[in-house]
Design a protein around this motif. Sequence first.
Motif, PDB file in Angstrom:
ATOM      1  N   GLY A   7     -40.545 -50.478  75.002  1.00 63.22           N
ATOM      2  CA  GLY A   7     -41.442 -51.107  75.959  1.00 63.22           C
ATOM      3  C   GLY A   7     -40.712 -51.998  76.938  1.00 63.22           C
ATOM      4  N   ASP A   8     -41.493 -52.626  77.810  1.00 58.76           N
ATOM      5  CA  ASP A   8     -40.874 -53.461  78.843  1.00 58.76           C
ATOM      6  C   ASP A   8     -41.614 -54.763  79.103  1.00 58.76           C
ATOM      7  OD1 ASP A   8     -42.534 -53.215  81.720  1.00 58.76           O
ATOM      8  OD2 ASP A   8     -42.958 -51.660  80.268  1.00 58.76           O
ATOM      9  N   GLY A   9     -42.946 -54.782  78.934  1.00 56.15           N
ATOM     10  CA  GLY A   9     -43.739 -55.897  79.417  1.00 56.15           C
ATOM     11  C   GLY A   9     -44.099 -56.942  78.381  1.00 56.15           C
ATOM     12  N   LYS A  10     -44.805 -57.991  78.834  1.00 53.83           N
ATOM     13  CA  LYS A  10     -45.241 -59.062  77.950  1.00 53.83           C
ATOM     14  C   LYS A  10     -46.141 -58.525  76.836  1.00 53.83           C
ATOM     15  CE  LYS A  10     -45.081 -62.792  81.399  1.00 53.83           C
ATOM     16  NZ  LYS A  10     -45.903 -63.795  82.131  1.00 53.83           N
ATOM     17  N   SER A  47     -33.699 -56.912  81.142  1.00 57.70           N
ATOM     18  CA  SER A  47     -34.081 -57.790  82.259  1.00 57.70           C
ATOM     19  C   SER A  47     -35.571 -57.707  82.609  1.00 57.70           C
ATOM     20  CB  SER A  47     -33.228 -57.504  83.502  1.00 57.70           C
ATOM     21  OG  SER A  47     -31.853 -57.727  83.228  1.00 57.70           O
ATOM     22  N   TYR A  48     -36.371 -57.056  81.766  1.00 53.13           N
ATOM     23  CA  TYR A  48     -37.820 -57.027  81.924  1.00 53.13           C
ATOM     24  C   TYR A  48     -38.439 -58.057  80.969  1.00 53.13           C
ATOM     25  CZ  TYR A  48     -37.859 -52.943  84.987  1.00 53.13           C
ATOM     26  OH  TYR A  48     -37.696 -52.098  86.049  1.00 53.13           O
ATOM     27  N   PRO A  49     -39.736 -58.378  81.129  1.00 52.43           N
ATOM     28  CA  PRO A  49     -40.349 -59.459  80.334  1.00 52.43           C
ATOM     29  C   PRO A  49     -40.172 -59.351  78.824  1.00 52.43           C
ATOM     30  CG  PRO A  49     -41.799 -58.885  82.145  1.00 52.43           C
ATOM     31  CD  PRO A  49     -40.668 -57.888  82.178  1.00 52.43           C
ATOM     32  N   LEU A  50     -40.313 -58.151  78.245  1.00 52.23           N
ATOM     33  CA  LEU A  50     -40.140 -58.023  76.795  1.00 52.23           C
ATOM     34  C   LEU A  50     -38.733 -58.410  76.384  1.00 52.23           C
ATOM     35  CD1 LEU A  50     -41.000 -57.173  73.964  1.00 52.23           C
ATOM     36  CD2 LEU A  50     -40.381 -54.818  74.548  1.00 52.23           C
ATOM     37  N   TRP A  51     -37.750 -57.945  77.107  1.00 50.06           N
ATOM     38  CA  TRP A  51     -36.345 -58.255  76.820  1.00 50.06           C
ATOM     39  C   TRP A  51     -36.112 -59.764  76.870  1.00 50.06           C
ATOM     40  CZ3 TRP A  51     -32.452 -60.442  79.888  1.00 50.06           C
ATOM     41  CH2 TRP A  51     -31.133 -60.251  79.461  1.00 50.06           C
ATOM     42  N   HIS A  96     -32.248 -52.901  70.339  1.00 51.92           N
ATOM     43  CA  HIS A  96     -31.313 -52.085  71.120  1.00 51.92           C
ATOM     44  C   HIS A  96     -31.876 -51.957  72.535  1.00 51.92           C
ATOM     45  CE1 HIS A  96     -28.827 -50.624  67.709  1.00 51.92           C
ATOM     46  NE2 HIS A  96     -29.942 -50.854  67.027  1.00 51.92           N
ATOM     47  N   GLU A  97     -31.247 -52.604  73.482  1.00 51.24           N
ATOM     48  CA  GLU A  97     -31.749 -52.628  74.856  1.00 51.24           C
ATOM     49  C   GLU A  97     -31.373 -51.363  75.617  1.00 51.24           C
ATOM     50  OE1 GLU A  97     -28.074 -55.041  77.003  1.00 51.24           O
ATOM     51  OE2 GLU A  97     -29.714 -56.184  76.102  1.00 51.24           O
ATOM     52  N   TRP A  98     -32.083 -51.129  76.720  1.00 55.00           N
ATOM     53  CA  TRP A  98     -31.785 -50.015  77.623  1.00 55.00           C
ATOM     54  C   TRP A  98     -32.157 -50.459  79.036  1.00 55.00           C
ATOM     55  CZ3 TRP A  98     -35.969 -47.689  80.235  1.00 55.00           C
ATOM     56  CH2 TRP A  98     -37.230 -48.088  79.800  1.00 55.00           C
ATOM     57  N   SER A  99     -31.546 -49.840  80.029  1.00 56.97           N
ATOM     58  CA  SER A  99     -31.772 -50.277  81.399  1.00 56.97           C
ATOM     59  C   SER A  99     -32.395 -49.216  82.293  1.00 56.97           C
ATOM     60  CB  SER A  99     -30.453 -50.755  82.032  1.00 56.97           C
ATOM     61  OG  SER A  99     -29.491 -49.711  82.009  1.00 56.97           O
ATOM     62  N   ASP A 100     -32.162 -47.930  81.991  1.00 54.42           N
ATOM     63  CA  ASP A 100     -32.710 -46.854  82.812  1.00 54.42           C
ATOM     64  C   ASP A 100     -32.937 -45.626  81.934  1.00 54.42           C
ATOM     65  OD1 ASP A 100     -30.165 -45.768  82.382  1.00 54.42           O
ATOM     66  OD2 ASP A 100     -29.437 -46.343  84.363  1.00 54.42           O
TER      67      ASP A 100
END
Length: 278
Positions: A177-180, A200-204, A219-223
């Motif tokens: 996911g990405d958001g709050k 660099s998104y809200p969840l991160w 484990h983060e991801w960017s694209d």
Amino acid sequence: MAGIVVVFDFDKTIIDCDSDNWVVDDFGATERFDILLETMPWNTAIDKIMGEIHSQGRAIEEIGDCLTKAPISPHVIKAIKAAHALGCELRIVSDANTFFIETILKHHGLIEYFTEINTNPGFVDDEGRLRIFPYHDFTTSSHGCGLCPPNMCKGIIIERIRASAFSEGKKHLVYLGDGKGDYCPSIKLSEKDYVMPRKSYPLWELIYTNTQSIKAKVHEWSDGEELEKVLLQLINESLSADRCDNIVPLRLAADFKCHTVPLPSSPGALPKALPVPH
């Protein structure tokens, strides 16, 4: 089947935009939408905007055509197909709506890979107007979560999915996911699970400022390309570890090395998924 359930958010995770904003912007209703948001929840404002678009004589087919142009990385498409081919069960938990999600997934030939889509109901009424309703009817009761918007608590949904998966013998859950709104389900995960926040998104940002609240491995991801790489790596590692646990006694496990599962060489070998409930 692998003992892994992969749960995707949809907006800015499967597709590389917010589907609500994508449609609103395309129909020139951005300013009007911003005004509505001053007095009503997001989900209610989207339903209102869809009504106004309909009253202007715009057909539902135009909304569908707009949605098919929403950006999606080919790497995300490959990741979905490969994860399914490796035996994972795939689900969606999203604050978008069924009409937007199903239209996009069908356009890209992806809907058959998902066993379940949890999102706000969206359907076309007898007049051809798109109606969007909240997943949780907050006008009659509250879902009781202070972290989530009134129409949907993803954490409650994830708890149900985890309980169901555990009863079926599945061992791991991967949440992307990405958001709050993806923070609540992330803190519901266990030490055996994985969370993949978009960098660099809200969840991160929430995860890395509240690290003690997260039990799952992060484990983060960017694209899209990195999403594919990280997700398939986690799936392969989990499959290999589970295979070792099932075959080798724990006291001897250190003496053996399990190999990762090769990815499918062609889409034609992909198995069929269960139908998505509507």
